[in-house]
Design a protein around this motif. Structure first.
Motif, PDB file in Angstrom:
ATOM      1  N   ASP A  34      80.177  32.349  23.509  1.00 38.55           N
ATOM      2  CA  ASP A  34      79.231  31.401  22.926  1.00 38.55           C
ATOM      3  C   ASP A  34      77.943  32.102  22.517  1.00 38.55           C
ATOM      4  OD1 ASP A  34      81.066  29.404  23.341  1.00 38.55           O
ATOM      5  OD2 ASP A  34      80.170  28.721  25.227  1.00 38.55           O
ATOM      6  N   ASP A  35      77.496  33.041  23.339  1.00 38.60           N
ATOM      7  CA  ASP A  35      76.267  33.778  23.014  1.00 38.60           C
ATOM      8  C   ASP A  35      76.458  34.615  21.745  1.00 38.60           C
ATOM      9  OD1 ASP A  35      74.986  32.694  25.174  1.00 38.60           O
ATOM     10  OD2 ASP A  35      75.296  34.436  26.481  1.00 38.60           O
ATOM     11  N   LEU A  36      77.618  35.281  21.634  1.00 37.56           N
ATOM     12  CA  LEU A  36      77.887  36.072  20.433  1.00 37.56           C
ATOM     13  C   LEU A  36      77.884  35.195  19.186  1.00 37.56           C
ATOM     14  CD1 LEU A  36      80.776  38.403  21.715  1.00 37.56           C
ATOM     15  CD2 LEU A  36      78.484  39.119  21.044  1.00 37.56           C
ATOM     16  N   SER A  37      78.529  34.041  19.285  1.00 37.26           N
ATOM     17  CA  SER A  37      78.605  33.141  18.137  1.00 37.26           C
ATOM     18  C   SER A  37      77.215  32.687  17.702  1.00 37.26           C
ATOM     19  CB  SER A  37      79.467  31.923  18.475  1.00 37.26           C
ATOM     20  OG  SER A  37      80.783  32.305  18.792  1.00 37.26           O
ATOM     21  N   SER A  45      85.297  29.519  15.853  1.00 37.40           N
ATOM     22  CA  SER A  45      86.751  29.620  15.631  1.00 37.40           C
ATOM     23  C   SER A  45      87.173  31.068  15.385  1.00 37.40           C
ATOM     24  CB  SER A  45      87.168  28.746  14.448  1.00 37.40           C
ATOM     25  OG  SER A  45      86.476  29.139  13.266  1.00 37.40           O
ATOM     26  N   ASP A  46      86.301  31.861  14.745  1.00 31.18           N
ATOM     27  CA  ASP A  46      86.625  33.274  14.516  1.00 31.18           C
ATOM     28  C   ASP A  46      86.616  34.057  15.824  1.00 31.18           C
ATOM     29  OD1 ASP A  46      87.010  32.955  11.838  1.00 31.18           O
ATOM     30  OD2 ASP A  46      85.032  33.685  11.229  1.00 31.18           O
ATOM     31  N   LEU A  51      90.211  36.614  20.082  1.00 25.95           N
ATOM     32  CA  LEU A  51      90.740  36.736  21.443  1.00 25.95           C
ATOM     33  C   LEU A  51      92.178  36.244  21.566  1.00 25.95           C
ATOM     34  CD1 LEU A  51      87.575  35.462  23.364  1.00 25.95           C
ATOM     35  CD2 LEU A  51      88.349  37.825  23.121  1.00 25.95           C
ATOM     36  N   ASP A  52      92.739  35.712  20.491  1.00 23.68           N
ATOM     37  CA  ASP A  52      94.093  35.167  20.523  1.00 23.68           C
ATOM     38  C   ASP A  52      95.099  36.282  20.289  1.00 23.68           C
ATOM     39  OD1 ASP A  52      96.405  33.725  20.406  1.00 23.68           O
ATOM     40  OD2 ASP A  52      95.795  32.423  18.732  1.00 23.68           O
ATOM     41  N   ARG A  53      95.853  36.649  21.326  1.00 24.80           N
ATOM     42  CA  ARG A  53      96.816  37.748  21.227  1.00 24.80           C
ATOM     43  C   ARG A  53      97.991  37.404  20.305  1.00 24.80           C
ATOM     44  NH1 ARG A  53      96.706  41.863  25.093  1.00 24.80           N
ATOM     45  NH2 ARG A  53      94.992  41.709  26.597  1.00 24.80           N
ATOM     46  N   ARG A  54      98.151  36.135  19.993  1.00 32.64           N
ATOM     47  CA  ARG A  54      99.248  35.749  19.101  1.00 32.64           C
ATOM     48  C   ARG A  54      98.893  35.998  17.642  1.00 32.64           C
ATOM     49  NH1 ARG A  54      99.533  29.706  21.109  1.00 32.64           N
ATOM     50  NH2 ARG A  54      97.302  30.091  20.820  1.00 32.64           N
ATOM     51  N   LEU A  67      85.847  39.858   9.175  1.00 32.53           N
ATOM     52  CA  LEU A  67      86.574  39.907  10.448  1.00 32.53           C
ATOM     53  C   LEU A  67      87.887  40.653  10.245  1.00 32.53           C
ATOM     54  CD1 LEU A  67      87.262  39.202  13.384  1.00 32.53           C
ATOM     55  CD2 LEU A  67      88.005  36.942  12.583  1.00 32.53           C
ATOM     56  N   ILE A  68      88.063  41.727  10.994  1.00 35.55           N
ATOM     57  CA  ILE A  68      89.291  42.531  10.937  1.00 35.55           C
ATOM     58  C   ILE A  68      89.991  42.396  12.276  1.00 35.55           C
ATOM     59  CG2 ILE A  68      90.259  44.831  10.550  1.00 35.55           C
ATOM     60  CD1 ILE A  68      87.546  45.538   9.221  1.00 35.55           C
ATOM     61  N   ILE A  69      91.270  42.050  12.251  1.00 33.64           N
ATOM     62  CA  ILE A  69      92.057  41.929  13.478  1.00 33.64           C
ATOM     63  C   ILE A  69      93.230  42.893  13.388  1.00 33.64           C
ATOM     64  CG2 ILE A  69      93.458  40.403  14.912  1.00 33.64           C
ATOM     65  CD1 ILE A  69      91.778  38.085  13.944  1.00 33.64           C
TER      66      ILE A  69
END
Length: 312
Positions: A34-37, A45-46, A51-54, A67-69
């Protein structure tokens, strides 16, 4: 000189130099997310996607950041049958800021951050071209991780190939099939990288866009092509192993058939001579020797027949 905010928690570290900051976040808590956002104007949502491993490899363009994943292959813990595990790295990029978020197990990335944190020379070289230089160093390190994962798989496969004719069996076939699945997974992680790298190099976000990005993309393409060749080669090895298992099974079956084919007729003759009440050899002085000779003739006759049929 690198600088870290005094209020940063242990799993959130920062380097500030050359007019921008790299913030490395490991295993962020809900409060830290939350602090980062809020502090860096990131969509919540990003951060959840990061953090979503899927989530598979992706490049997400926002109005103020990129945003690079990426998915990273890491050595599996000792005692596990698989060679590597997959972990995720998310990178938020602005002209003045770079944030990496991961689960804390991506040690090559952590070591790179520490290298820049304590080494002024390495930091100055990477940061001299702004956030693009640091981002380039990160992507190059993650490709190095994939190259190392392929090297470890090659070593494991070489060991299996050396033992294939000595220890071939269902266990060996299972190990080869497992290695082939791992190579396919590794290739699926590498294939999206060239497109992601080229897209990053083309973004008008203050990033350096030159031939270095293209060379990095080509290196990822070469790795993906090599993994494709590995899959084909391993498919041939699995086929060879299956043929070896079939040949060995057929050999064992021929031996068993030869043993049964030569012993059962002899046993049948002996039983007939011994159990029949009208046995003509019962009253003979040399009845046992004659019976033994008959059994021997039967044995040799059956053996000759099996040889002619290629069984014995």
């Amino acid at each position: 000189m690198g600088d870290e905010p005094a209020s940063a928690p242990p799993n959130v570290r920062a380097i500030t130099a050359a007019g921008f900051s790299w913030i490395n976040v490991e295993r962020p808590t809900k409060v830290e997310c939350d602090d980062l956002s809020q502090h860096y104007a990131l969509l919540p949502s990003d951060v959840e996607i990061a953090l979503d491993r899927r989530q598979g490899p992706a490049l997400v363009r926002r109005e103020h950041y990129l945003l690079i994943i990426l998915q990273v292959p890491l050595p599996a813990p000792e005692g596990q049958r698989r060679s590597f595990v997959v972990s995720q790295v998310a990178i938020f990029v602005r002209p003045d800021l770079l944030i990496t978020i991961h689960a804390g197990d991506v040690r090559p990335l952590t070591r790179l951050f520490h290298q820049f944190e304590v080494g002024a020379e390495a930091r100055d070289v990477a940061f001299s071209s702004g956030v693009g230089g640091a981002l380039f160093a990160i992507l190059r390190r993650l490709i190095d991780v994939a190259v190392d994962a392929r090297a470890h798989l090659d070593q494991a496969l070489s060991a299996l190939e050396e033992d294939i004719w000595e220890e071939v069996g269902p266990g060996m076939i299972g190990s080869l099939a497992r290695r082939r699945r791992e190579i396919r997974v590794l290739r699926s992680l590498v294939v999206p990288l060239p497109s992601v790298i080229r897209s990053v190099g083309a973004v008008a976000l203050g990033l350096a866009a030159d031939e270095d990005w293209e060379r990095l993309a080509q290196r990822a393409e070469s790795l993906a092509a090599a993994l494709g060749e590995d899959i084909q080669a391993l498919r041939d090895v699995v086929t060879t192993a299956n043929l070896a298992v079939t040949a060995r099974t057929a050999s064992h079956l021929r031996v068993a058939t030869a043993i049964a084919g030569t012993t059962l007729p002899v046993i049948a003759v002996v039983l007939l001579l011994d159990l029949s009440p009208s046995n003509p050899l019962a009253g003979q002085a040399n009845g046992f020797a004659i019976g033994l000779a008959i059994a021997g003739v039967v044995f040799l006759g059956v053996l000759l027949m099996l040889k002619r049929r290629g069984v014995a």
